[in-house]
Design a protein around this motif. Structure first.
Motif, PDB file in Angstrom:
ATOM      1  N   TYR A   1       0.744  -1.186  -0.115  1.00  0.00           N
ATOM      2  CA  TYR A   1       0.003   0.089  -0.114  1.00  0.00           C
ATOM      3  C   TYR A   1       0.914   1.281  -0.082  1.00  0.00           C
ATOM      4  O   TYR A   1       0.131   2.274   0.283  1.00  0.00           O
TER       5      TYR A   1
ATOM      6  N   ASN B   1      -1.796   8.462  -4.458  1.00  0.00           N
ATOM      7  CA  ASN B   1      -2.852   8.558  -5.124  1.00  0.00           C
ATOM      8  C   ASN B   1      -3.001   9.801  -5.684  1.00  0.00           C
ATOM      9  O   ASN B   1      -2.213  10.882  -5.468  1.00  0.00           O
TER      10      ASN B   1
ATOM     11  N   ILE C   1      -5.383   3.047  -5.023  1.00  0.00           N
ATOM     12  CA  ILE C   1      -5.180   1.913  -4.432  1.00  0.00           C
ATOM     13  C   ILE C   1      -4.056   2.014  -3.270  1.00  0.00           C
ATOM     14  O   ILE C   1      -4.085   1.103  -2.482  1.00  0.00           O
TER      15      ILE C   1
ATOM     16  N   ASP D   1      -2.491   3.523   0.254  1.00  0.00           N
ATOM     17  CA  ASP D   1      -2.859   4.121   1.651  1.00  0.00           C
ATOM     18  C   ASP D   1      -2.270   5.410   2.031  1.00  0.00           C
ATOM     19  O   ASP D   1      -1.147   5.264   2.521  1.00  0.00           O
TER      20      ASP D   1
ATOM     21  N   SER E   1      -8.765   1.307   6.965  1.00  0.00           N
ATOM     22  CA  SER E   1      -9.452   0.756   5.786  1.00  0.00           C
ATOM     23  C   SER E   1      -8.701  -0.006   4.841  1.00  0.00           C
ATOM     24  O   SER E   1      -9.178  -0.623   4.159  1.00  0.00           O
ATOM     25  N   GLN E   2      -7.337   0.152   4.927  1.00  0.00           N
ATOM     26  CA  GLN E   2      -6.382  -0.335   3.676  1.00  0.00           C
ATOM     27  C   GLN E   2      -5.542  -1.217   4.269  1.00  0.00           C
ATOM     28  O   GLN E   2      -5.582  -2.447   4.388  1.00  0.00           O
ATOM     29  N   SER E   3      -4.283  -0.826   4.826  1.00  0.00           N
ATOM     30  CA  SER E   3      -3.199  -1.203   5.074  1.00  0.00           C
ATOM     31  C   SER E   3      -3.362  -1.737   6.670  1.00  0.00           C
ATOM     32  O   SER E   3      -2.392  -2.607   7.104  1.00  0.00           O
TER      33      SER E   3
END
Length: 275
Positions: A61, A105, A128, A130, A153-155
């Motif tokens: 991420y 991002n 995609i 983080d 929410s991601q990594s």
């Protein structure tokens, strides 16, 4: 003496045959080559490259790669890729493929200009990686122990990065870090417990991508009850103070509604939700 005279029918047939041959020759040697030549010229002048821009998956991420492929009969004059206006470095691969590193991002913009001056541009949105810190969901205080619920929410939250500093500036490790499956949001939450410093406890958490969040918790006394407060100045946005009643373990007069939320059926204080 005999005389022969050519019939008008055969004479007319020969004339018709000669006229058809001239028309075929005109079509074959003049009109058809003219159409083909102008068609090729139009194609050469207006042919634009076709671009394919794909984004590879990320494992950490933190970074990824974008792969650009070019399909064109003409040599390319310039090839460029930028993200939000910043030019990115390209690495040429096999045939007409290029790779470009992606570390944040944003919106990728790839532009290719052919030797004939025609160009094509494609865009690819990158989301995609983080770049958002973990969030504090709620907090509660009971018997001098601060309980926090945090999520990413991601990594995901990095449990090894959790610590706090008290009002004296001393670093404190959590009493416990417990992973919780959040079936409602299909996320992984963590429950953190700290020994509370009533004068203020500053908590730090990071996700596995290195994004950090921090928040300060402190209390004040209202009668026989300790009231937990959250200082939201540590996060972006307007400053707010949210108070909640925490169980003090002693009987006393019930506070007003402004002092905190209502107690649950088992007598424990409801946790405060952190916006």
């Amino acid at each position: 003496m005999e005389y022969y005279q050519k019939s008008s029918y055969r004479s007319g047939g020969r004339y018709q045959k000669k006229s058809s041959g001239d028309l075929s020759g005109l079509l074959l040697f003049y009109i058809l080559p003219f159409i083909i030549f102008n068609g090729l010229l139009f194609y050469c002048v207006t042919s634009a490259p076709k671009i394919t821009l794909d984004l590879r998956d990320t494992n950490d991420y933190l970074a990824s790669e974008a792969v650009m492929s070019i399909d064109s009969w003409f040599p390319t004059k310039t090839v460029s890729v930028n993200m939000d206006g910043e030019e990115l470095e390209l690495t040429k691969g096999k045939r007409r493929t290029y790779t470009v590193p992606v570390t944040r991002n944003g919106v990728l913009e790839a532009t290719v200009v052919n030797l004939n001056g025609m160009s094509s541009t494609v865009f690819r949105h990158v989301n995609i990686l983080d770049d958002n810190p973990p969030s504090f969901e709620n907090a509660s205080l009971e018997d001098g122990v601060l309980t926090l619920r945090v999520s990413d929410s991601q990594s995901l939250v990095n449990p090894d990065s959790v610590y706090a500093t008290d009002s004296a500036g001393q670093q404190r490790s959590p009493l416990s870090v417990e992973r919780i499956e959040n079936t409602t949001d299909n996320m992984i939450d963590y429950e953190l417990k700290f020994e509370m410093d009533l004068s203020g406890l500053h908590v730090f958490i990071q996700d596995k991508a290195g994004n950090e969040a921090q928040k300060t918790f402190y209390t004040h006394r209202e009668g026989n009850l300790d009231v937990l407060e959250v200082d939201n100045q540590d996060e972006e946005g307007p400053s707010e103070e949210t108070a909640a009643e925490a169980s003090s373990g002693t009987e006393g007069e019930a506070p007003s509604e402004e002092a905190g939320p209502e107690k649950s059926a088992d007598g424990e204080a409801s946790p405060i939700v952190i916006d």
